[in-house]
Design a protein around this motif. Sequence first.
Motif, PDB file in Angstrom:
ATOM      1  N   TYR A 152      -6.306  14.098  -1.585  1.00 49.98           N
ATOM      2  CA  TYR A 152      -5.911  15.147  -2.527  1.00 49.98           C
ATOM      3  C   TYR A 152      -6.590  16.437  -2.090  1.00 49.98           C
ATOM      4  CZ  TYR A 152      -4.345  11.316  -5.439  1.00 49.98           C
ATOM      5  OH  TYR A 152      -3.713  10.205  -5.910  1.00 49.98           O
ATOM      6  N   ASP A 153      -5.816  17.460  -1.847  1.00 52.74           N
ATOM      7  CA  ASP A 153      -6.359  18.758  -1.437  1.00 52.74           C
ATOM      8  C   ASP A 153      -7.245  18.620  -0.197  1.00 52.74           C
ATOM      9  OD1 ASP A 153      -6.889  21.498  -1.518  1.00 52.74           O
ATOM     10  OD2 ASP A 153      -8.631  21.220  -2.809  1.00 52.74           O
ATOM     11  N   TYR A 154      -6.734  17.876   0.811  1.00 54.05           N
ATOM     12  CA  TYR A 154      -7.471  17.687   2.062  1.00 54.05           C
ATOM     13  C   TYR A 154      -7.820  19.042   2.659  1.00 54.05           C
ATOM     14  CZ  TYR A 154      -8.594  16.077   6.733  1.00 54.05           C
ATOM     15  OH  TYR A 154      -9.242  15.822   7.904  1.00 54.05           O
ATOM     16  N   LEU A 207       0.868  -1.167   0.000  1.00 56.18           N
ATOM     17  CA  LEU A 207       0.000   0.000   0.000  1.00 56.18           C
ATOM     18  C   LEU A 207       0.908   1.221   0.000  1.00 56.18           C
ATOM     19  CD1 LEU A 207      -2.843   1.283   0.334  1.00 56.18           C
ATOM     20  CD2 LEU A 207      -2.454   1.166   2.789  1.00 56.18           C
ATOM     21  N   THR A 208       0.833   2.012  -1.045  1.00 54.29           N
ATOM     22  CA  THR A 208       1.661   3.203  -1.149  1.00 54.29           C
ATOM     23  C   THR A 208       0.783   4.433  -0.989  1.00 54.29           C
ATOM     24  OG1 THR A 208       3.115   2.056  -2.692  1.00 54.29           O
ATOM     25  CG2 THR A 208       3.275   4.464  -2.610  1.00 54.29           C
ATOM     26  N   VAL A 209       1.127   5.270  -0.043  1.00 54.87           N
ATOM     27  CA  VAL A 209       0.400   6.520   0.196  1.00 54.87           C
ATOM     28  C   VAL A 209       1.402   7.651   0.053  1.00 54.87           C
ATOM     29  CG1 VAL A 209      -0.922   7.871   1.857  1.00 54.87           C
ATOM     30  CG2 VAL A 209      -1.203   5.389   1.781  1.00 54.87           C
ATOM     31  N   ASN A 210       1.146   8.539  -0.870  1.00 59.38           N
ATOM     32  CA  ASN A 210       2.005   9.708  -1.073  1.00 59.38           C
ATOM     33  C   ASN A 210       1.201  10.955  -0.751  1.00 59.38           C
ATOM     34  OD1 ASN A 210       4.371   8.408  -2.132  1.00 59.38           O
ATOM     35  ND2 ASN A 210       3.131   7.930  -3.916  1.00 59.38           N
ATOM     36  N   ILE A 211       1.446  11.496   0.426  1.00 54.94           N
ATOM     37  CA  ILE A 211       0.717  12.687   0.850  1.00 54.94           C
ATOM     38  C   ILE A 211       1.597  13.488   1.800  1.00 54.94           C
ATOM     39  CG2 ILE A 211      -0.403  11.465   2.747  1.00 54.94           C
ATOM     40  CD1 ILE A 211      -2.813  13.307   2.367  1.00 54.94           C
ATOM     41  N   CYS A 212       1.509  14.777   1.694  1.00 51.31           N
ATOM     42  CA  CYS A 212       2.185  15.668   2.625  1.00 51.31           C
ATOM     43  C   CYS A 212       1.083  16.351   3.437  1.00 51.31           C
ATOM     44  CB  CYS A 212       3.035  16.692   1.881  1.00 51.31           C
ATOM     45  SG  CYS A 212       3.921  17.794   2.999  1.00 51.31           S
ATOM     46  N   THR A 213       0.874  15.888   4.632  1.00 55.53           N
ATOM     47  CA  THR A 213      -0.198  16.414   5.473  1.00 55.53           C
ATOM     48  C   THR A 213       0.270  17.661   6.207  1.00 55.53           C
ATOM     49  OG1 THR A 213      -1.039  14.171   5.787  1.00 55.53           O
ATOM     50  CG2 THR A 213      -1.831  15.857   7.311  1.00 55.53           C
ATOM     51  N   GLU A 227       2.736  10.362  12.945  1.00 57.76           N
ATOM     52  CA  GLU A 227       2.315   9.806  11.656  1.00 57.76           C
ATOM     53  C   GLU A 227       1.631   8.448  11.789  1.00 57.76           C
ATOM     54  OE1 GLU A 227       1.372   8.690   7.961  1.00 57.76           O
ATOM     55  OE2 GLU A 227       1.815  10.715   8.624  1.00 57.76           O
ATOM     56  N   ILE A 228       2.254   7.505  12.462  1.00 57.55           N
ATOM     57  CA  ILE A 228       1.670   6.164  12.540  1.00 57.55           C
ATOM     58  C   ILE A 228       0.412   6.162  13.398  1.00 57.55           C
ATOM     59  CG2 ILE A 228       2.036   3.810  13.364  1.00 57.55           C
ATOM     60  CD1 ILE A 228       4.915   4.038  12.429  1.00 57.55           C
ATOM     61  N   VAL A 229       0.470   6.802  14.562  1.00 56.70           N
ATOM     62  CA  VAL A 229      -0.663   6.761  15.484  1.00 56.70           C
ATOM     63  C   VAL A 229      -1.879   7.531  14.974  1.00 56.70           C
ATOM     64  CG1 VAL A 229      -1.453   7.420  17.792  1.00 56.70           C
ATOM     65  CG2 VAL A 229       0.764   6.350  17.505  1.00 56.70           C
ATOM     66  N   TYR A 230      -1.656   8.686  14.338  1.00 61.79           N
ATOM     67  CA  TYR A 230      -2.781   9.528  13.961  1.00 61.79           C
ATOM     68  C   TYR A 230      -3.142   9.474  12.473  1.00 61.79           C
ATOM     69  CZ  TYR A 230      -2.335  11.404  18.607  1.00 61.79           C
ATOM     70  OH  TYR A 230      -2.286  11.530  19.966  1.00 61.79           O
ATOM     71  N   HIS A 231      -2.307   8.872  11.644  1.00 64.10           N
ATOM     72  CA  HIS A 231      -2.604   8.835  10.212  1.00 64.10           C
ATOM     73  C   HIS A 231      -2.533   7.412   9.659  1.00 64.10           C
ATOM     74  CE1 HIS A 231      -1.570   9.755   5.854  1.00 64.10           C
ATOM     75  NE2 HIS A 231      -2.816  10.130   6.012  1.00 64.10           N
ATOM     76  N   SER A 232      -1.362   6.798   9.705  1.00 66.74           N
ATOM     77  CA  SER A 232      -1.188   5.477   9.101  1.00 66.74           C
ATOM     78  C   SER A 232      -1.977   4.386   9.807  1.00 66.74           C
ATOM     79  CB  SER A 232       0.298   5.110   9.055  1.00 66.74           C
ATOM     80  OG  SER A 232       0.976   5.974   8.175  1.00 66.74           O
ATOM     81  N   ILE A 233      -2.395   4.616  11.033  1.00 67.56           N
ATOM     82  CA  ILE A 233      -3.196   3.624  11.754  1.00 67.56           C
ATOM     83  C   ILE A 233      -4.409   3.204  10.932  1.00 67.56           C
ATOM     84  CG2 ILE A 233      -4.502   5.384  13.039  1.00 67.56           C
ATOM     85  CD1 ILE A 233      -4.573   3.403  15.396  1.00 67.56           C
TER      86      ILE A 233
END
Length: 150
Positions: free
Chosen positions: A64-66, A3-9, A24-30
């Motif tokens: 995209y454009d969050y 699973l590839t996720v390319n995003i700059c939050t 990152e892992i706890v609040y996004h990638s989880i």
Amino acid sequence: MTLTVNICTDWSAWDWLVATGRLEIVYHSIHYLDAIRSLLGDPEASFRVDGTEGAIKGTLGLLYDYPHGRPDTLEVSSRVLPTDGRLPYPVTRRRLPDAVAAPMGSLLAAVAEGGEPETSGADNLGTLRLLDALYQSMDSGESRRPGSAA
């Protein structure tokens, strides 16, 4: 599975979060890890799934454009279906926030009617064990199974 996720939050909207270590892992990638667990179960050392008869590719439009986002997309390439490449698959719902609404709705129904929600607290602990194993692996430089001794 890959699973590839390319995003700059841009985390600056959440001041308290920016100061949090390992956000990152706890609040996004989880959420991605939880989705993978729901599809494939708990990982053992490592896993990879390659389709011999096809593949699926898609996007999570909200990223995209969050927070505005775009529609989700899904494409299928298949040796079984007659296609000349990738076949767009109609996506009628958004992964986000629909993926959050369904478990929350199930939880509210379980509270109101009694019973177990679709995603139980015990299952959620499996995702937290996976996060812990990821952090232990990062800290030690070694691979770890969720729940294994350090």
